[in-house]
Motif scaffolding. Structure first.
Motif, mmCIF file in Angstrom:
data_model
loop_
_atom_site.group_PDB
_atom_site.id
_atom_site.type_symbol
_atom_site.label_atom_id
_atom_site.label_comp_id
_atom_site.label_asym_id
_atom_site.label_seq_id
_atom_site.Cartn_x
_atom_site.Cartn_y
_atom_site.Cartn_z
ATOM 1 N N MET A 148 0.843 -1.183 0.000
ATOM 2 C CA MET A 148 0.000 0.000 0.000
ATOM 3 C C MET A 148 0.881 1.236 0.000
ATOM 4 O O MET A 148 1.720 1.399 0.881
ATOM 5 N N ASN A 149 0.698 2.108 -0.985
ATOM 6 C CA ASN A 149 1.526 3.309 -1.034
ATOM 7 C C ASN A 149 0.820 4.542 -0.491
ATOM 8 O O ASN A 149 1.462 5.548 -0.180
ATOM 9 N N LYS A 150 -0.513 4.483 -0.349
ATOM 10 C CA LYS A 150 -1.232 5.623 0.208
ATOM 11 C C LYS A 150 -2.619 5.203 0.666
ATOM 12 O O LYS A 150 -3.298 4.435 -0.021
ATOM 13 N N LEU A 151 -3.026 5.740 1.811
ATOM 14 C CA LEU A 151 -4.347 5.460 2.369
ATOM 15 C C LEU A 151 -5.203 6.718 2.278
ATOM 16 O O LEU A 151 -4.803 7.785 2.736
ATOM 17 N N SER A 152 -6.385 6.581 1.679
ATOM 18 C CA SER A 152 -7.332 7.697 1.587
ATOM 19 C C SER A 152 -8.445 7.471 2.601
ATOM 20 O O SER A 152 -9.221 6.523 2.484
ATOM 21 N N ILE A 153 -8.507 8.343 3.594
ATOM 22 C CA ILE A 153 -9.510 8.250 4.658
ATOM 23 C C ILE A 153 -10.672 9.156 4.279
ATOM 24 O O ILE A 153 -10.497 10.371 4.124
ATOM 25 N N ASP A 164 -3.445 2.615 10.334
ATOM 26 C CA ASP A 164 -2.952 2.528 8.961
ATOM 27 C C ASP A 164 -1.987 1.357 8.785
ATOM 28 O O ASP A 164 -1.980 0.686 7.750
ATOM 29 N N LEU A 165 -1.186 1.090 9.813
ATOM 30 C CA LEU A 165 -0.261 -0.052 9.750
ATOM 31 C C LEU A 165 -1.026 -1.371 9.803
ATOM 32 O O LEU A 165 -0.669 -2.333 9.113
ATOM 33 N N ALA A 166 -2.077 -1.414 10.633
ATOM 34 C CA ALA A 166 -2.890 -2.635 10.722
ATOM 35 C C ALA A 166 -3.550 -2.934 9.384
ATOM 36 O O ALA A 166 -3.602 -4.090 8.935
ATOM 37 N N ILE A 167 -4.026 -1.880 8.708
ATOM 38 C CA ILE A 167 -4.632 -2.073 7.386
ATOM 39 C C ILE A 167 -3.581 -2.506 6.376
ATOM 40 O O ILE A 167 -3.806 -3.409 5.562
ATOM 41 N N THR A 168 -2.406 -1.877 6.431
ATOM 42 C CA THR A 168 -1.319 -2.229 5.510
ATOM 43 C C THR A 168 -0.960 -3.707 5.615
ATOM 44 O O THR A 168 -0.749 -4.387 4.597
ATOM 45 N N GLN A 169 -0.883 -4.211 6.838
ATOM 46 C CA GLN A 169 -0.537 -5.619 7.048
ATOM 47 C C GLN A 169 -1.549 -6.539 6.392
ATOM 48 O O GLN A 169 -1.193 -7.577 5.818
ATOM 49 N N GLN A 170 -2.828 -6.161 6.451
ATOM 50 C CA GLN A 170 -3.852 -6.984 5.817
ATOM 51 C C GLN A 170 -3.756 -6.925 4.297
ATOM 52 O O GLN A 170 -3.925 -7.957 3.619
ATOM 53 N N ILE A 171 -3.477 -5.772 3.756
ATOM 54 C CA ILE A 171 -3.320 -5.645 2.307
ATOM 55 C C ILE A 171 -2.148 -6.502 1.833
ATOM 56 O O ILE A 171 -2.221 -7.174 0.787
ATOM 57 N N GLN A 172 -1.072 -6.516 2.594
ATOM 58 C CA GLN A 172 0.098 -7.325 2.247
ATOM 59 C C GLN A 172 -0.209 -8.816 2.287
ATOM 60 O O GLN A 172 0.436 -9.608 1.597
ATOM 61 N N LYS A 173 -1.215 -9.196 3.083
ATOM 62 C CA LYS A 173 -1.652 -10.590 3.146
ATOM 63 C C LYS A 173 -2.700 -10.910 2.068
ATOM 64 O O LYS A 173 -3.279 -11.990 2.054
ATOM 65 N N ASN A 174 -2.943 -9.928 1.199
ATOM 66 C CA ASN A 174 -3.927 -10.049 0.116
ATOM 67 C C ASN A 174 -5.364 -10.069 0.638
ATOM 68 O O ASN A 174 -6.262 -10.562 -0.043
ATOM 69 N N ASN A 175 -5.578 -9.516 1.832
ATOM 70 C CA ASN A 175 -6.933 -9.279 2.331
ATOM 71 C C ASN A 175 -7.339 -7.882 1.864
ATOM 72 O O ASN A 175 -6.848 -6.884 2.374
ATOM 73 N N LYS A 176 -8.206 -7.827 0.880
ATOM 74 C CA LYS A 176 -8.458 -6.576 0.171
ATOM 75 C C LYS A 176 -9.563 -5.725 0.772
ATOM 76 O O LYS A 176 -9.788 -4.598 0.316
ATOM 77 N N LEU A 202 -14.640 0.711 7.271
ATOM 78 C CA LEU A 202 -14.417 -0.206 6.154
ATOM 79 C C LEU A 202 -13.179 0.208 5.377
ATOM 80 O O LEU A 202 -13.079 1.350 4.941
ATOM 81 N N PHE A 203 -12.232 -0.703 5.245
ATOM 82 C CA PHE A 203 -11.116 -0.474 4.329
ATOM 83 C C PHE A 203 -11.285 -1.389 3.120
ATOM 84 O O PHE A 203 -11.787 -2.511 3.228
ATOM 85 N N ILE A 204 -10.877 -0.896 1.968
ATOM 86 C CA ILE A 204 -11.013 -1.661 0.727
ATOM 87 C C ILE A 204 -10.041 -1.099 -0.299
ATOM 88 O O ILE A 204 -9.836 0.115 -0.372
ATOM 89 N N THR A 205 -9.419 -1.969 -1.065
ATOM 90 C CA THR A 205 -8.543 -1.466 -2.119
ATOM 91 C C THR A 205 -9.389 -0.733 -3.157
ATOM 92 O O THR A 205 -10.554 -1.072 -3.391
ATOM 93 N N LYS A 206 -8.792 0.275 -3.754
ATOM 94 C CA LYS A 206 -9.546 1.053 -4.733
ATOM 95 C C LYS A 206 -9.934 0.194 -5.930
ATOM 96 O O LYS A 206 -11.024 0.360 -6.501
ATOM 97 N N GLN A 263 -14.319 -11.671 0.240
ATOM 98 C CA GLN A 263 -13.275 -10.670 0.399
ATOM 99 C C GLN A 263 -13.580 -9.804 1.618
ATOM 100 O O GLN A 263 -13.972 -8.644 1.502
ATOM 101 N N PHE A 264 -13.432 -10.376 2.796
ATOM 102 C CA PHE A 264 -13.658 -9.585 3.996
ATOM 103 C C PHE A 264 -12.935 -10.206 5.178
ATOM 104 O O PHE A 264 -12.982 -11.406 5.381
ATOM 105 N N THR A 265 -12.273 -9.345 5.960
ATOM 106 C CA THR A 265 -11.588 -9.801 7.158
ATOM 107 C C THR A 265 -11.882 -8.840 8.297
ATOM 108 O O THR A 265 -12.213 -7.671 8.074
ATOM 109 N N VAL A 266 -11.778 -9.321 9.525
ATOM 110 C CA VAL A 266 -12.017 -8.504 10.712
ATOM 111 C C VAL A 266 -10.721 -8.411 11.500
ATOM 112 O O VAL A 266 -10.169 -9.434 11.926
#
Length: 230
Positions: free
Chosen positions: A1-6, A96-108, A144-148, A178-181
């Motif tokens: 993840m290179n940028k998070l839009s809140i 933001d780090l917690a979300i990044t870790q999930q994105i890196q695990k391919n949890n979108k 809710l976080f989700i890849t664009k 495609q959902f994780t908690v």
């Protein structure tokens, strides 16, 4: 993840939005790129004067309606991950780090567990269930976080829903598996429960969920909400 839009939708949040922005900037790690997009739906109080724009905070105007406002924010977002957040919900430290870790695990896509800022038996039970990764335990107050890319793929928020828009998009994400908690807690204001009464509001929310499950049209859910909830 290179940028998070809140992305934060508001409407007449003069007493909430300024402190919410401060708390978000205190909670975020600032180790990755981020932006905060506040989307106003035509506030008639002094909410706009409370949003101090900066290099990281921008104010956007949109027609009223949370789905419309969220989609408007997503349309201008420059991050590759979107994070939709209510202005009366405080995400956990380093969210933001917690979300990044999930994105890196391919949890979108996913959310946090939730706690209310009020201790009440009904709310304690309700928040306890947010730890489970099941559609019946979800709600917009959990954020809710989700890849664009995935957001675009599923067709964004359904603007026909003036209520229940969070649950509707989450249902589509569960359908795609495609959902994780995340095992961290977001703190959400119980102000609506305090205004309407905890037992009363919980009953009406349960009825709306039941009506949706039974296939009632969106207009019926909206009319029920307007009639029974302040």
């Amino acid at each position: 993840m290179n940028k998070l839009s809140i992305i934060i939708p508001i409407y007449n949040e003069v007493n909430t939005i300024a402190s919410a922005l401060i708390e978000i900037e205190n909670a975020i790690s600032k180790t990755i790129g981020y932006e905060i997009i506040v989307v106003d739906g035509g506030s008639t109080d002094r909410s706009l004067s409370k949003v101090r724009t900066s290099n990281t905070i921008q104010l956007l105007h949109s027609p009223k309606g949370r789905a419309k406002q969220l989609n408007a924010g997503a349309a201008v977002a420059t991050g590759n991950v979107l994070y939709f957040l209510h202005c009366d919900s405080l995400p956990p430290k380093d969210f933001d780090l917690a979300i990044t870790q999930q994105i890196q695990k391919n949890n979108k896509a996913g959310c946090f567990r939730m706690k209310f800022d009020l201790r009440h038996p009904v709310l304690l039970v309700s928040q306890w269930f947010t730890r489970f990764n099941h559609i019946s335990c979800r709600g917009g107050d959990q954020s809710l976080f989700i890849t664009k890319d995935l957001f675009t793929e599923i067709g964004a928020f359904n603007e026909n829903f003036t209520i229940y828009e969070d649950n509707e998009i989450i249902e589509r994400l569960y359908a795609k598996k495609q959902f994780t908690v995340l095992p961290h807690y977001i703190i959400t204001s119980a102000r609506k429960y305090q205004i309407n009464g905890v037992w009363r509001l919980q009953f009406h929310f349960s009825m709306i969920h039941l009506k949706k499950r039974m296939g009632y049209p969106v207009s019926n859910l909206q009319n029920y909400y307007r009639k029974n909830i302040i």
